[in-house]
Design a protein around this motif. Sequence first.
Motif, PDB file in Angstrom:
ATOM      1  N   LYS C 158       0.978  -1.236  -0.076  1.00  0.00           N
ATOM      2  CA  LYS C 158      -0.044  -0.135   0.255  1.00  0.00           C
ATOM      3  C   LYS C 158       0.962   1.190  -0.003  1.00  0.00           C
ATOM      4  O   LYS C 158       1.965   1.260   0.764  1.00  0.00           O
ATOM      5  N   ARG C 159       0.565   2.321  -0.858  1.00  0.00           N
ATOM      6  CA  ARG C 159       1.477   3.257  -0.959  1.00  0.00           C
ATOM      7  C   ARG C 159       0.569   4.447  -1.069  1.00  0.00           C
ATOM      8  O   ARG C 159      -0.790   4.625  -1.009  1.00  0.00           O
ATOM      9  N   ARG C 160       1.203   5.769  -0.787  1.00  0.00           N
ATOM     10  CA  ARG C 160       0.408   7.097  -0.726  1.00  0.00           C
ATOM     11  C   ARG C 160       1.231   8.176  -1.699  1.00  0.00           C
ATOM     12  O   ARG C 160       2.568   7.958  -1.873  1.00  0.00           O
ATOM     13  N   ALA C 161       0.456   8.829  -2.181  1.00  0.00           N
ATOM     14  CA  ALA C 161       1.046   9.875  -2.975  1.00  0.00           C
ATOM     15  C   ALA C 161      -0.079  11.237  -2.786  1.00  0.00           C
ATOM     16  O   ALA C 161      -1.219  11.075  -2.578  1.00  0.00           O
ATOM     17  N   LEU C 162       0.434  12.399  -3.221  1.00  0.00           N
ATOM     18  CA  LEU C 162      -0.200  13.619  -3.230  1.00  0.00           C
ATOM     19  C   LEU C 162      -0.204  14.232  -4.696  1.00  0.00           C
ATOM     20  O   LEU C 162       0.812  14.145  -5.314  1.00  0.00           O
ATOM     21  N   VAL C 163      -1.253  14.699  -5.127  1.00  0.00           N
ATOM     22  CA  VAL C 163      -1.390  15.316  -6.319  1.00  0.00           C
ATOM     23  C   VAL C 163      -1.976  16.882  -6.006  1.00  0.00           C
ATOM     24  O   VAL C 163      -3.119  17.060  -5.510  1.00  0.00           O
ATOM     25  N   MET C 164      -1.227  17.760  -6.525  1.00  0.00           N
ATOM     26  CA  MET C 164      -1.651  19.272  -6.281  1.00  0.00           C
ATOM     27  C   MET C 164      -2.796  19.711  -7.307  1.00  0.00           C
ATOM     28  O   MET C 164      -2.566  19.319  -8.688  1.00  0.00           O
ATOM     29  N   GLY C 165      -3.812  20.221  -6.995  1.00  0.00           N
ATOM     30  CA  GLY C 165      -4.969  20.601  -7.911  1.00  0.00           C
ATOM     31  C   GLY C 165      -4.452  21.562  -8.702  1.00  0.00           C
ATOM     32  O   GLY C 165      -3.342  22.464  -8.519  1.00  0.00           O
ATOM     33  N   GLU C 166      -5.013  22.039  -9.995  1.00  0.00           N
ATOM     34  CA  GLU C 166      -4.426  22.936 -10.841  1.00  0.00           C
ATOM     35  C   GLU C 166      -3.407  22.452 -11.464  1.00  0.00           C
ATOM     36  O   GLU C 166      -3.236  22.460 -12.834  1.00  0.00           O
ATOM     37  N   SER C 167      -2.267  22.275 -10.822  1.00  0.00           N
ATOM     38  CA  SER C 167      -0.956  22.134 -11.554  1.00  0.00           C
ATOM     39  C   SER C 167      -0.796  20.530 -11.891  1.00  0.00           C
ATOM     40  O   SER C 167      -0.029  20.236 -12.549  1.00  0.00           O
ATOM     41  N   LEU C 168      -1.528  19.669 -11.088  1.00  0.00           N
ATOM     42  CA  LEU C 168      -1.257  18.199 -11.103  1.00  0.00           C
ATOM     43  C   LEU C 168      -0.116  17.864 -10.930  1.00  0.00           C
ATOM     44  O   LEU C 168       0.472  16.708 -11.431  1.00  0.00           O
ATOM     45  N   TYR C 169       0.753  18.653 -10.113  1.00  0.00           N
ATOM     46  CA  TYR C 169       2.037  18.105  -9.659  1.00  0.00           C
ATOM     47  C   TYR C 169       2.139  16.964  -8.721  1.00  0.00           C
ATOM     48  O   TYR C 169       1.219  17.188  -7.849  1.00  0.00           O
ATOM     49  N   VAL C 170       2.813  15.929  -8.803  1.00  0.00           N
ATOM     50  CA  VAL C 170       2.594  14.640  -8.046  1.00  0.00           C
ATOM     51  C   VAL C 170       3.827  14.701  -6.940  1.00  0.00           C
ATOM     52  O   VAL C 170       4.809  14.972  -7.481  1.00  0.00           O
ATOM     53  N   TYR C 171       3.406  14.318  -5.859  1.00  0.00           N
ATOM     54  CA  TYR C 171       4.438  14.210  -4.580  1.00  0.00           C
ATOM     55  C   TYR C 171       4.423  12.811  -4.274  1.00  0.00           C
ATOM     56  O   TYR C 171       3.455  12.518  -3.668  1.00  0.00           O
ATOM     57  N   ALA C 172       5.365  11.985  -4.812  1.00  0.00           N
ATOM     58  CA  ALA C 172       5.487  10.535  -4.405  1.00  0.00           C
ATOM     59  C   ALA C 172       6.719  10.140  -4.100  1.00  0.00           C
ATOM     60  O   ALA C 172       7.608   9.849  -4.820  1.00  0.00           O
ATOM     61  N   ASP C 173       7.225  10.064  -2.656  1.00  0.00           N
ATOM     62  CA  ASP C 173       8.494   9.585  -2.506  1.00  0.00           C
ATOM     63  C   ASP C 173       8.603   8.183  -2.426  1.00  0.00           C
ATOM     64  O   ASP C 173       9.633   7.660  -2.871  1.00  0.00           O
ATOM     65  N   ASP C 174       7.463   7.523  -2.125  1.00  0.00           N
ATOM     66  CA  ASP C 174       7.512   6.043  -1.881  1.00  0.00           C
ATOM     67  C   ASP C 174       6.964   5.466  -3.312  1.00  0.00           C
ATOM     68  O   ASP C 174       5.875   5.095  -3.442  1.00  0.00           O
ATOM     69  N   LEU C 175       7.770   5.236  -4.034  1.00  0.00           N
ATOM     70  CA  LEU C 175       7.573   4.623  -5.655  1.00  0.00           C
ATOM     71  C   LEU C 175       7.564   3.227  -5.496  1.00  0.00           C
ATOM     72  O   LEU C 175       8.580   2.501  -4.888  1.00  0.00           O
ATOM     73  N   PRO C 176       6.772   2.593  -6.321  1.00  0.00           N
ATOM     74  CA  PRO C 176       6.763   1.260  -6.662  1.00  0.00           C
ATOM     75  C   PRO C 176       8.261   0.759  -7.151  1.00  0.00           C
ATOM     76  O   PRO C 176       8.784   1.766  -8.096  1.00  0.00           O
ATOM     77  N   PRO C 177       8.660  -0.391  -7.083  1.00  0.00           N
ATOM     78  CA  PRO C 177       9.744  -0.884  -7.884  1.00  0.00           C
ATOM     79  C   PRO C 177       9.674  -0.741  -9.471  1.00  0.00           C
ATOM     80  O   PRO C 177       8.555  -0.516 -10.031  1.00  0.00           O
ATOM     81  N   ARG C 178      10.722  -0.513 -10.221  1.00  0.00           N
ATOM     82  CA  ARG C 178      10.443  -0.295 -11.602  1.00  0.00           C
ATOM     83  C   ARG C 178      10.257  -1.592 -12.096  1.00  0.00           C
ATOM     84  O   ARG C 178      10.497  -2.623 -11.927  1.00  0.00           O
ATOM     85  N   ARG C 179       9.483  -1.452 -13.196  1.00  0.00           N
ATOM     86  CA  ARG C 179       9.055  -2.675 -14.113  1.00  0.00           C
ATOM     87  C   ARG C 179       9.781  -2.780 -15.238  1.00  0.00           C
ATOM     88  O   ARG C 179       9.909  -1.570 -15.998  1.00  0.00           O
TER      89      ARG C 179
END
Lengths: 349, 283, 237
Positions: C158-179
């Motif tokens: 389970k992970r968490r991310a933030l998205v800023m409205g208007e700019s759609l800027y994504v804050y996600a430090d805890d990224l899933p592993p690369r595929r």
Amino acid sequence: MAELLQQEPGTPAVAADDPHQSGEAVSGAETYGMTCAACGASLRIHEGERSVRCQYCNAALYVAAPAGVRTWILRASVSEGAARLAALHHLAEKTGGAVKARHTSILDLRLIYVPFWRMSGRLAGRISGDEVIRRVVETTVPGPDGTRVVKRTEEERSPFTKYVCKRIDWSTPACALRYLGLQGIALRTRMLAWDVFDHGMRETIHTALPMKTAERAREDGYRYLATLAAPSGSIVRSSRFDLLGEDLSIYYFPVYILRYRHGDRIYSTTIDASDGHVIRADVPERRERGSRALFIVPAVTAFLAGTWLPLVPIAAAALYIYDVVRAGAPVMPHRWIVARLGAWFGGGR
Amino acid sequence: MSMKTDGLTVQRLQCQHCGAELPVMGRSIVFRCAACRRLWAASGEHLGPVRVDRAVIPSGPAPGDILHLPFWVAEIDLPRLESDVSKIMNSLRHTQVRLAEAALVPDDREPDPLTELGLNLIGIETPPSGAQRIVPGAAIALPPSAELDFFLRTIADQGIFRVFVPAFDSPGEQVRLSVGRLMTHRRPELRTAPSDGAGRTAVPVIQAAEALILARYIFFSTFPASIGSCAALIDRLEVQYAAEPLLVEFPFVPHGGEVESLVGGFHIPARTIGALAEETASS
Amino acid sequence: MRVSCSLCGGENEILPGQKMLFCSFCGSALAIEERAGPEHLILPHQRNDRLAADALRSHLSIAGTAAPRDIRVEFSYVPFLLVENEKGDPVACPCRGAPRETGPIPAPPAGDYRFFDGSLAGDEKIVPLDPADAEAPGVLRVLHLPLYRLLYRAGGKKRRALVMGESLYVYADDLPPRRAPAPSAPGLVAALALTAAFLLVGRLGHSFAARGLVIAVAAAAAWAVFALRSRMVRADG
């Protein structure tokens, strides 16, 4: 013609003695909207003009720019439909026709007026420093096998003091434009028709609020202008400037922001709403990776299979063991096959 | 009546004395009332009275095709200049001695251009560079005293020192300093009479307050290199003027692609001159 | 925000950044005085959970990680303090009460800000502003920004991310592993066809070395044709 210039971040707009930037009232120079003090008609005045005659009531008018910050706006003259078409046409062009309108889903299209700080005036001042002249000098030195030529860079510094006077025109975004795709964009105001900005307009149009204060904009402008006046390649030791007739104003420039989805990614395009040209666009990139593998892997496979068919699974097993050892962690064979096939043959957008 | 919005200030262009309409002159900052002959100059948001003189052409038959170019003429307050220079030099020498006594280690780093800037800009106060920082080698570079004294005496011996600031429009602004310096060096005799505005005249586009700031730089650019390059002295020297600047139209004669000054005896390219005075057709 | 005309007392609406105003009642030109303390502003936003989820998917796709599943979206207006960093650039720092993952934003999203008024947020949640934050020194403005908080599953966690409205800027430090990228169907078909073709061509060589040489030449020729065609397509595009 409207222009938003893409340039290196931190490098503000045009300055220097470009005749078109000199403020001389040439035809086609930028104009500003104003109201006749006699009859109330709307007129336009060229930058730098002090007096003008009303074309409606023939009254002679004196125009002055009072101290303080003025705010101007350029009305959008491109429709939403035209902006959308321009963006999609640009997309098709950049992708060689591979991605067209039917391959995308438009999520959002909005018109927003973006603020820029603009500072103009006459810069007069003094700069002192050292001009640095670098020369490559070749000298002959003895070596183990006879003489050899050695190149050395010599630096010569000569002090200078110069007095400068030039018309300047500098601009910088007044808010963060990163998400609008306009980072490092500067504003060229020539040949545009500006109107007085009325805050009442904000009930019907979207404007971005200026976040950079006038004081900060002024400081940034002066800092840049000081470097502008120095000869290139020189070291500035001291300087002093005065800006005459300083005009620091906010200019609202219209842009369309279009966001679309292609595949599982969102892309954005910024369109100049005064002339319809695309200022900046993210486009789906074709992943070229694996094009050589597309030929090498079948060639090796065909060679091994043609020599002795069991060589193919033996080579695959050897490659699997190599990848596992390099990764340092066990990998399920079926996942490894998918990963390898993806790395070799995973092209597309 | 004037209209004021968030934009430009607009008012009727009228003679402040008799109320007659003044002529529309494009970028010109000076307006002549056709009714009462008074002259008005742009001064911020309003018009203020101004006197415009015309330099008398030196003896000899007047050439036919004369072009008058406006200059602001500012007279330097020489006694004040001498006194200010003396005070500043004493202060700098005192500081130099103190730095030498402190035996400070020279700073060999390259100066950061931005921190070296002594910006003195309208509305922003920044202390000048110079005495307050450590400079490699000699603490403060000062001009030789003998040379400075000789220079000041030479200026004082003239009795009056005038700086000439070109007020006409020009495609390139650097000409304002180069022509101003040329005219200032020539020190033409100033015999003037009130201007009647007759003939071909270039429009003045520089206001008096701006001219005084430009005069300062033109004045410094006439200094010998050893004095003019001394930032510590130049940046502290606030030039004072003996009187309000005068706006004077000087006669020039076109010669091919150049115009020759009849009082200064020098030539400048004709392309450095911008618009001439006439009611602009666009208005 | 409503202000009263100092001449006639009429109430007029003003907007952030406005320095002067013409009273709609008496027509007087009035200068708007700056109040002490930072301005409180809000960036009104039309909530769109689907767009926020798409922004997250896009962000993870660009990062080359596993796709998110079971996305749950929460939305609120979160207060940020606008300050200047050492370079003089504006930075928005989250206040107390902001979601744990929120970090400073290099620059607040550009948009049509209004003076803070709870009614502009509609029915959405507003994270309250701690008074101590509002009185912190050096604060230029307090910005109530629209922020999406996304809870999703990817890479077995389970992970968490933030998205800023208007700019759609994504804050996600805890990224899933690369595929690893998936093989494309056209690529696989092309590879099989080439393998078959090289096998046939290889039969022209009757020895080990000859077969290798023939296949190598055929592969080089095919690759050269492909590269030339790609260049021509790019030049036309």
